[in-house]
Design an enzyme around this catalytic site. Structure first.
Site, mmCIF file in Angstrom:
data_model
loop_
_atom_site.group_PDB
_atom_site.id
_atom_site.type_symbol
_atom_site.label_atom_id
_atom_site.label_comp_id
_atom_site.label_asym_id
_atom_site.label_seq_id
_atom_site.Cartn_x
_atom_site.Cartn_y
_atom_site.Cartn_z
ATOM 1 N N ARG A 115 0.881 -1.185 0.000
ATOM 2 C CA ARG A 115 0.000 0.000 0.000
ATOM 3 C C ARG A 115 0.907 1.220 0.000
ATOM 4 O O ARG A 115 1.709 1.406 0.922
ATOM 5 C CB ARG A 115 -0.914 -0.004 1.236
ATOM 6 C CG ARG A 115 -1.674 1.309 1.403
ATOM 7 C CD ARG A 115 -2.774 1.259 2.438
ATOM 8 N NE ARG A 115 -3.935 0.545 1.927
ATOM 9 C CZ ARG A 115 -5.151 0.599 2.469
ATOM 10 N NH1 ARG A 115 -5.370 1.335 3.550
ATOM 11 N NH2 ARG A 115 -6.145 -0.079 1.947
ATOM 12 N N HIS A 142 -7.467 1.117 -6.328
ATOM 13 C CA HIS A 142 -7.663 0.218 -5.175
ATOM 14 C C HIS A 142 -8.325 -1.065 -5.708
ATOM 15 O O HIS A 142 -9.497 -1.333 -5.451
ATOM 16 C CB HIS A 142 -8.541 0.921 -4.140
ATOM 17 C CG HIS A 142 -8.518 0.276 -2.783
ATOM 18 N ND1 HIS A 142 -7.758 -0.848 -2.495
ATOM 19 C CD2 HIS A 142 -9.172 0.589 -1.631
ATOM 20 C CE1 HIS A 142 -7.936 -1.171 -1.233
ATOM 21 N NE2 HIS A 142 -8.795 -0.330 -0.684
ATOM 22 N N GLN A 145 -10.242 -3.769 -3.534
ATOM 23 C CA GLN A 145 -11.547 -3.329 -3.040
ATOM 24 C C GLN A 145 -12.622 -3.477 -4.116
ATOM 25 O O GLN A 145 -13.715 -3.976 -3.850
ATOM 26 C CB GLN A 145 -11.453 -1.860 -2.585
ATOM 27 C CG GLN A 145 -12.750 -1.343 -1.997
ATOM 28 C CD GLN A 145 -13.072 -1.991 -0.665
ATOM 29 O OE1 GLN A 145 -12.268 -1.949 0.250
ATOM 30 N NE2 GLN A 145 -14.256 -2.580 -0.537
ATOM 31 N N ASP A 231 -17.133 7.583 -1.122
ATOM 32 C CA ASP A 231 -15.885 7.362 -0.383
ATOM 33 C C ASP A 231 -15.561 8.690 0.307
ATOM 34 O O ASP A 231 -16.183 9.723 0.018
ATOM 35 C CB ASP A 231 -14.788 6.957 -1.393
ATOM 36 C CG ASP A 231 -13.479 6.543 -0.733
ATOM 37 O OD1 ASP A 231 -13.450 6.328 0.495
ATOM 38 O OD2 ASP A 231 -12.471 6.437 -1.464
ATOM 39 N N CYS A 271 -16.406 1.712 0.595
ATOM 40 C CA CYS A 271 -15.268 0.822 0.899
ATOM 41 C C CYS A 271 -14.887 0.872 2.370
ATOM 42 O O CYS A 271 -14.246 -0.045 2.865
ATOM 43 C CB CYS A 271 -14.082 1.183 0.016
ATOM 44 S SG CYS A 271 -13.446 2.848 0.268
HETATM 45 N N1 NVA Z 1 -9.915 6.753 -1.213
HETATM 46 C C1 NVA Z 1 -9.544 6.299 0.112
HETATM 47 C C2 NVA Z 1 -9.789 4.838 0.235
HETATM 48 C C3 NVA Z 1 -9.493 4.267 1.600
HETATM 49 C C4 NVA Z 1 -9.701 2.794 1.655
HETATM 50 C C5 NVA Z 1 -8.082 6.645 0.364
HETATM 51 O O1 NVA Z 1 -7.264 6.465 -0.540
HETATM 52 O O2 NVA Z 1 -7.762 7.088 1.459
HETATM 53 N N1 CP Z 2 -11.284 -0.229 2.441
HETATM 54 C C1 CP Z 2 -10.019 -0.324 2.871
HETATM 55 O O1 CP Z 2 -9.078 -0.581 2.113
HETATM 56 O O2 CP Z 2 -9.892 -0.142 4.205
HETATM 57 P P1 CP Z 2 -8.532 0.033 5.005
HETATM 58 O O3 CP Z 2 -7.966 1.373 4.647
HETATM 59 O O4 CP Z 2 -8.949 -0.034 6.463
HETATM 60 O O5 CP Z 2 -7.596 -1.068 4.648
#
Ligand code: NVA
Ligand code: CP
Length: 313
Positions: A115, A142, A145, A231, A271
């Site tokens: 990540r 992502h 997801q 989101d 998500c």
């Molecule tokens: N769009 C959000 C998704 C978190 C799972 C982010 O990147 O923070």
């Molecule tokens: N939806 C998702 O990826 O959640 P986290 O950021 O908690 O891993």
């Protein structure tokens, strides 16, 4: 679930999962078949030990709850083991390059989940990895997801092709992954963002309106939709913009009126983590149309199937 496909998958070779379209349609349905079987065993308390003694390394350069726990529990339940690294407790935080890290880790473990920030960072990592690399979220995509979200939709409804998916809010990593999904699976993505936050036209110009439509009015985007999806207004890494975004996005909060103009069969997806009262009203998350807890729990089963696919074929 709609499609039971008889699929011939080619001989196993090194595969990464950096974007959703690293998989083709047949492979996505093949992974869903595996995931269904794996989930069925899980809910019936039957073991599914297919990755015995395999080691998964996870690198989190951003925070996580669901991704961390679902991957770690998943590999453990399949007979393997996970190692968790962050910027703070690894040499990545002290300027070791992503390429050198990939060379070292991939000589020691069987599969790696990363990540991180820019998509190019995970691409550079994958280029130097000897083992499969999975995108656990970047600024751009992502894919784990969305793979899970489509699996979840198909658990609740028969088919996603030719349906309408409304995306309300930021044109972020989730939105761009939904766009890839629309191209692969053949549904229409309606995106509504505040002015100035639209999808990048360089990436959407050549996409037919059967696949992608941009709306300035979020209610128009929700009309007839089979999924309403949102989101956080501020994704990880963009925290400095938080105050401005709270003002700019205030009319892009998913509410009962948006649900009421959608298709009667609509489901609500997020998500998570959610900021209740910002991008979505709390009663929508907890309401009868919401499948957010299924989305979260299915991460476990779909990612197990994905790891099995990447490691065994
Ligand atoms: N769009 C959000 C998704 C978190 C799972 C982010 O990147 O923070
Ligand atoms: N939806 C998702 O990826 O959640 P986290 O950021 O908690 O891993």
């Amino acid at each position: 679930m709609d499609v039971m496909v008889n699929i011939k998958i080619k001989k196993h070779s090194l595969r990464h999962f950096l974007k959703l379209n690293d998989l083709n349609l047949n492979e996505i349905y093949y992974i869903f078949q595996k995931a269904r079987l794996i989930k069925n065993k899980f809910v019936n308390c039957c073991e599914h030990i297919t990755l015995k003694n395999k080691t998964l390394a996870m690198i989190f350069e951003k925070a996580s709850t669901r991704t961390r726990v679902s991957f770690e529990a998943g590999i453990y339940q399949m007979g393997g083991h996970a190692i968790n690294l962050t910027l703070h407790d690894s040499q990545l935080g002290r300027s070791e390059t992503i390429e050198d890290t990939a060379q070292v880790l991939s000589r020691m473990v069987d599969i790696i989940m990363l990540r991180t920030f820019e998509q190019t960072r995970i691409e550079r990592f994958a280029q130097y990895s000897r083992v499969p690399v999975i995108n656990g979220l970047t600024d751009d995509y992502h894919p784990c997801q969305i793979l899970t979200d489509i699996f979840t939709y198909l658990e609740h409804r028969d088919n996603i092709s030719n349906k309408i998916v409304a995306w309300i809010g930021d044109s972020n990593n989730m939105a761009y992954t939904w766009l890839q999904a629309a191209e692969i699976l053949g549904f229409t993505l309606h995106v509504s963002t505040p002015p100035g936050y639209e999808m990048d036209s360089r990436k959407t110009n050549n996409i037919p309106s059967k696949i992608f439509k941009q709306f300035s009015d979020p209610y128009e985007a929700c009309k007839g939709a089979h999924i309403i999806n949102t989101d956080v207004w501020t994704s990880m890494g963009f925290e400095k913009e938080n105050n401005k975004r709270r003002i700019d996005f205030k009319n892009w909060r998913v509410n009962e009126k948006m649900i009421s103009v959608a298709h009667s069969d609509v489901i609500f997806m997020h998500c998570l983590p959610a900021h209740r009262g910002e991008e979505v009203e709390s009663n929508i998350i907890d309401g009868s149309k919401s499948v957010v807890w299924d989305e979260a729990s299915n991460r476990l089963h779909v990612q197990k199937a994905l790891m099995e696919f990447l490691l065994i074929g």
